[in-house]
Design a protein around this motif. Structure first.
Motif, PDB file in Angstrom:
ATOM      1  N   THR A 119      29.417  32.397  43.932  1.00 24.92           N
ATOM      2  CA  THR A 119      30.761  32.554  43.363  1.00 24.92           C
ATOM      3  C   THR A 119      31.485  33.729  43.999  1.00 24.92           C
ATOM      4  OG1 THR A 119      29.968  31.624  41.281  1.00 24.92           O
ATOM      5  CG2 THR A 119      32.060  32.794  41.206  1.00 24.92           C
ATOM      6  N   ARG A 120      30.760  34.810  44.255  1.00 28.54           N
ATOM      7  CA  ARG A 120      31.390  35.972  44.898  1.00 28.54           C
ATOM      8  C   ARG A 120      31.913  35.632  46.283  1.00 28.54           C
ATOM      9  NH1 ARG A 120      27.281  41.095  43.547  1.00 28.54           N
ATOM     10  NH2 ARG A 120      27.761  41.240  41.303  1.00 28.54           N
ATOM     11  N   CYS A 122      33.370  32.805  47.095  1.00 25.54           N
ATOM     12  CA  CYS A 122      34.446  31.816  47.010  1.00 25.54           C
ATOM     13  C   CYS A 122      35.821  32.470  46.909  1.00 25.54           C
ATOM     14  CB  CYS A 122      34.247  30.916  45.793  1.00 25.54           C
ATOM     15  SG  CYS A 122      32.934  29.698  45.984  1.00 25.54           S
ATOM     16  N   SER A 150      33.798  33.195  32.015  1.00 25.20           N
ATOM     17  CA  SER A 150      33.484  33.847  33.287  1.00 25.20           C
ATOM     18  C   SER A 150      31.967  34.078  33.273  1.00 25.20           C
ATOM     19  CB  SER A 150      34.270  35.144  33.431  1.00 25.20           C
ATOM     20  OG  SER A 150      33.851  36.106  32.464  1.00 25.20           O
ATOM     21  N   GLY A 153      30.454  36.360  38.165  1.00 25.08           N
ATOM     22  CA  GLY A 153      30.865  37.393  39.111  1.00 25.08           C
ATOM     23  C   GLY A 153      29.990  38.615  38.934  1.00 25.08           C
ATOM     24  N   GLU A 157      35.846  42.401  40.448  1.00 23.33           N
ATOM     25  CA  GLU A 157      36.741  41.524  41.195  1.00 23.33           C
ATOM     26  C   GLU A 157      36.515  40.052  40.859  1.00 23.33           C
ATOM     27  OE1 GLU A 157      37.843  40.369  45.850  1.00 23.33           O
ATOM     28  OE2 GLU A 157      36.314  41.884  45.409  1.00 23.33           O
ATOM     29  N   THR A 158      35.254  39.608  40.856  1.00 25.06           N
ATOM     30  CA  THR A 158      34.976  38.187  40.684  1.00 25.06           C
ATOM     31  C   THR A 158      35.092  37.746  39.231  1.00 25.06           C
ATOM     32  OG1 THR A 158      33.394  38.478  42.500  1.00 25.06           O
ATOM     33  CG2 THR A 158      33.460  36.329  41.449  1.00 25.06           C
ATOM     34  N   GLU A 159      34.736  38.627  38.302  1.00 28.15           N
ATOM     35  CA  GLU A 159      34.934  38.287  36.885  1.00 28.15           C
ATOM     36  C   GLU A 159      36.419  38.049  36.603  1.00 28.15           C
ATOM     37  OE1 GLU A 159      32.808  37.898  34.094  1.00 28.15           O
ATOM     38  OE2 GLU A 159      31.358  37.676  35.705  1.00 28.15           O
ATOM     39  N   LEU A 161      38.632  37.264  38.801  1.00 25.81           N
ATOM     40  CA  LEU A 161      39.052  36.101  39.572  1.00 25.81           C
ATOM     41  C   LEU A 161      38.780  34.809  38.805  1.00 25.81           C
ATOM     42  CD1 LEU A 161      40.160  34.973  42.259  1.00 25.81           C
ATOM     43  CD2 LEU A 161      37.795  34.929  43.095  1.00 25.81           C
ATOM     44  N   GLN A 162      37.603  34.696  38.206  1.00 26.21           N
ATOM     45  CA  GLN A 162      37.291  33.499  37.423  1.00 26.21           C
ATOM     46  C   GLN A 162      38.313  33.301  36.296  1.00 26.21           C
ATOM     47  OE1 GLN A 162      32.791  34.355  36.837  1.00 26.21           O
ATOM     48  NE2 GLN A 162      33.020  32.147  36.604  1.00 26.21           N
TER      49      GLN A 162
END
Length: 417
Positions: A119-120, A122, A150, A153, A157-159, A161-162
Motif C-alpha cells: 500500500t505504501r 501505491c 485505513s 499505511g 502519509e499513507t494512513e 492517503l487511504q
C-alpha cells in the motif's frame, strides 16, 4: 446524485425504527404487499398501499419503477470493511490451507505488514481505481452504504492517503455507495516500531490523529485490540484520545483470544465492537447494557476456519447484532453479501428476519446512521434492494449466489447485469 422516483407493485420487507433493534426485536419485520414507495429528491416521502400509480401520467415529475411484486428491502449496510489497499496475499491463503495460523503468518512477515508494504508503494490513483472496483461489486450485491478503514499505511502519509481516497470516492456525484470512513492507524505495529508499541501509539496519538480530526477525514477511530497487537490498556489510551477529538469509537475485539475487548467497548460506550469470536458472557452482557452494537463477520471465521461468533446467544441475551463482510486482502478476501447471509443463518443460527435486520438497520446503527438509512420509512434515504423473488427467504437459501435484481441509491436505479 438523487432522483424523484415512484416504486409501485412492490412487496416491502423492512425493519422499523430509527435506532438499533435488540434481542427479539431483530426478528420483527414490516411486510406490505402491493406497496408504493415515493422518493422525492432522494428521500422517502411515502410508504404504504398503492395509490394507483400504474395509471399513465400519474406523478409526471417522477420516474416510475414497477417492482412486479418482487421484494423491496432497505439497501444493505456493510459496516466493517478494509476496501482500500494495495497488493494481494493469495500465497498466504495457501499457507493457511497447509495449516499455518493467522498469527504465525504475521510472525514470518506476512499478514498486515505485507499489505502495508504494498500500500505504501501505491499512488492515489492506483488505490482509488482498485477501491472503485470493489464499490461497483458491492453495489451489485445490494450494498448502498459501506464503512471503510485505513490501517494499511501505519505511517502518517499513507494512513491519510487511504482516508483521502475514501473521501474522494464519497464526493463523486455518480457514486452508488455511500462511504463512512474509519481511522485504523492502530491496525498493527509497523516494522520500524517493532518492539516499541507504546512509542508507536505516541506517534499515532500525537502526529496522525490530530491531522485526521483537523481535516475531517474519518468519523470513527478503531483499534486491533488483540494479544500480540494492542493490549486493552493501550487500546483504551488510543480510544480515549480519539474521543477527545470527537471521533466515534470502534474496536476489533476478542477475535483470536478472549482478551476483554468487548468489555472495553462497553466501558467506553463504543458504537460497535467487531469480530467477537471469543467474547465472554460478561462481555456480551456489558455490550447489551451499554448499547454497543455487536458486529459479527462470519466470512472471516469461515475463511480462517475458526469458530463462529455466538450470534444466537448474543441476540437471546438482548444484544443488537449487525452483520458485515470484513472485506480485506488477508483474512477475508470477500465482500460477498449472499455468503454472509447464508453463514449467519446456517452456522450462527440467526433467523432470516434477524439477518435482514442485522444487514440493514443494525448495520446503519453501527455507523451512527440509523436515523437516515437502514429501513424503508418516510424521511430516510431512498436506498433499496429489489430481489429476483417475492420471497425474501431466498437470501440465505440461494447459497452464495446473488439474488439482487436492482439496487436503488437515493432514487437512482442501477439494474444488476
Amino acid at each position: 446524485m438523487t432522483e424523484n422516483l415512484i416504486i409501485f407493485n412492490a412487496r416491502v420487507v423492512t425493519p422499523i425504527g430509527f435506532s438499533a433493534r435488540c434481542g427479539k426485536e431483530m426478528g420483527e419485520l414490516c411486510i406490505i404487499d402491493n406497496a408504493t414507495i415515493e422518493v422525492t429528491d432522494g428521500i422517502i416521502s411515502y410508504v404504504g398501499p398503492s395509490r394507483g400509480e400504474m395509471r399513465d401520467g400519474y406523478y409526471q415529475r417522477y420516474w416510475h419503477y414497477n417492482a412486479r411484486g418482487k421484494c423491496l428491502l432497505p439497501g444493505f449496510v456493510d459496516s466493517h470493511t478494509h476496501f482500500v489497499f494495495g497488493g494481494e496475499r493469495a500465497e498466504e491463503f495457501s499457507w493457511r490451507l497447509k495449516g499455518e495460523s493467522y498469527m504465525s503468518i504475521m510472525e514470518r512477515g506476512g499478514g498486515i505488514v505485507s499489505t502495508v508494504k504494498a500500500t505504501r508503494e501505491c499512488s492515489f490513483i492506483q488505490l482509488r481505481s482498485k477501491a472503485e472496483g470493489f464499490l461497483k461489486q458491492m453495489s451489485s450485491m445490494g450494498v448502498t452504504t459501506v464503512e471503510g478503514k485505513s490501517g494499511y499505511g501505519l505511517d502518517k502519509e499513507t494512513e491519510l492517503l487511504q482516508l483521502k481516497v475514501m473521501r474522494s470516492l464519497n464526493n463523486d456525484e455518480h457514486k452508488r455507495v455511500d462511504i463512512v470512513s474509519t481511522f485504523l492507524g492502530a491496525h498493527a505495529v509497523p516494522e520500524e516500531y517493532k518492539g516499541r508499541t507504546d512509542e508507536y501509539l505516541d506517534f499515532i496519538i500525537g502526529d496522525v490523529l490530530p491531522c485526521v480530526a483537523k481535516d475531517e477525514l474519518a468519523e470513527f477511530c478503531d483499534v486491533f485490540c488483540e494479544q500480540g497487537v494492542f493490549s486493552v490498556e493501550q487500546s483504551r489510551r488510543l480510544l480515549q484520545a480519539a474521543k477527545e477529538y470527537g471521533l466515534g469509537l470502534k474496536l476489533h475485539a476478542d477475535e483470536i483470544v478472549p482478551l476483554g475487548g468487548a468489555e472495553l467497548a462497553a466501558e467506553l460506550s463504543a458504537v460497535s465492537a467487531d469480530h467477537l469470536l471469543h467474547a465472554s458472557d460478561a462481555g456480551i452482557r456489558a455490550m447489551r447494557d451499554a448499547g454497543t452494537v455487536a458486529t459479527l463477520l462470519p466470512l472471516t471465521a469461515f475463511a480462517l476456519k475458526e469458530p463462529y461468533a455466538r450470534g444466537r446467544e448474543m441476540i437471546d441475551s438482548g444484544c443488537a447484532v449487525a452483520l458485515a463482510t470484513d472485506l480485506n486482502p488477508g483474512s477475508c478476501f470477500s465482500g460477498s453479501i449472499p455468503l454472509t447471509f447464508a453463514l449467519a443463518c446456517i452456522y450462527m443460527r440467526l433467523t432470516i428476519e434477524e439477518a435482514i435486520t442485522a444487514l440493514t438497520l443494525n448495520g446503519a446503527a453501527a455507523l451512527n446512521r440509523a436515523d437516515s438509512i437502514g429501513s424503508i420509512e418516510v424521511g430516510k434515504k431512498g436506498d433499496f434492494v429489489v430481489l429476483n423473488s417475492d420471497n425474501y427467504h431466498f437470501l440465505p437459501y440461494y447459497v452464495g449466489m446473488n439474488c439482487v435484481n436492482t439496487t436503488i441509491k437515493e432514487g437512482v436505479i442501477y439494474p444488476v447485469l
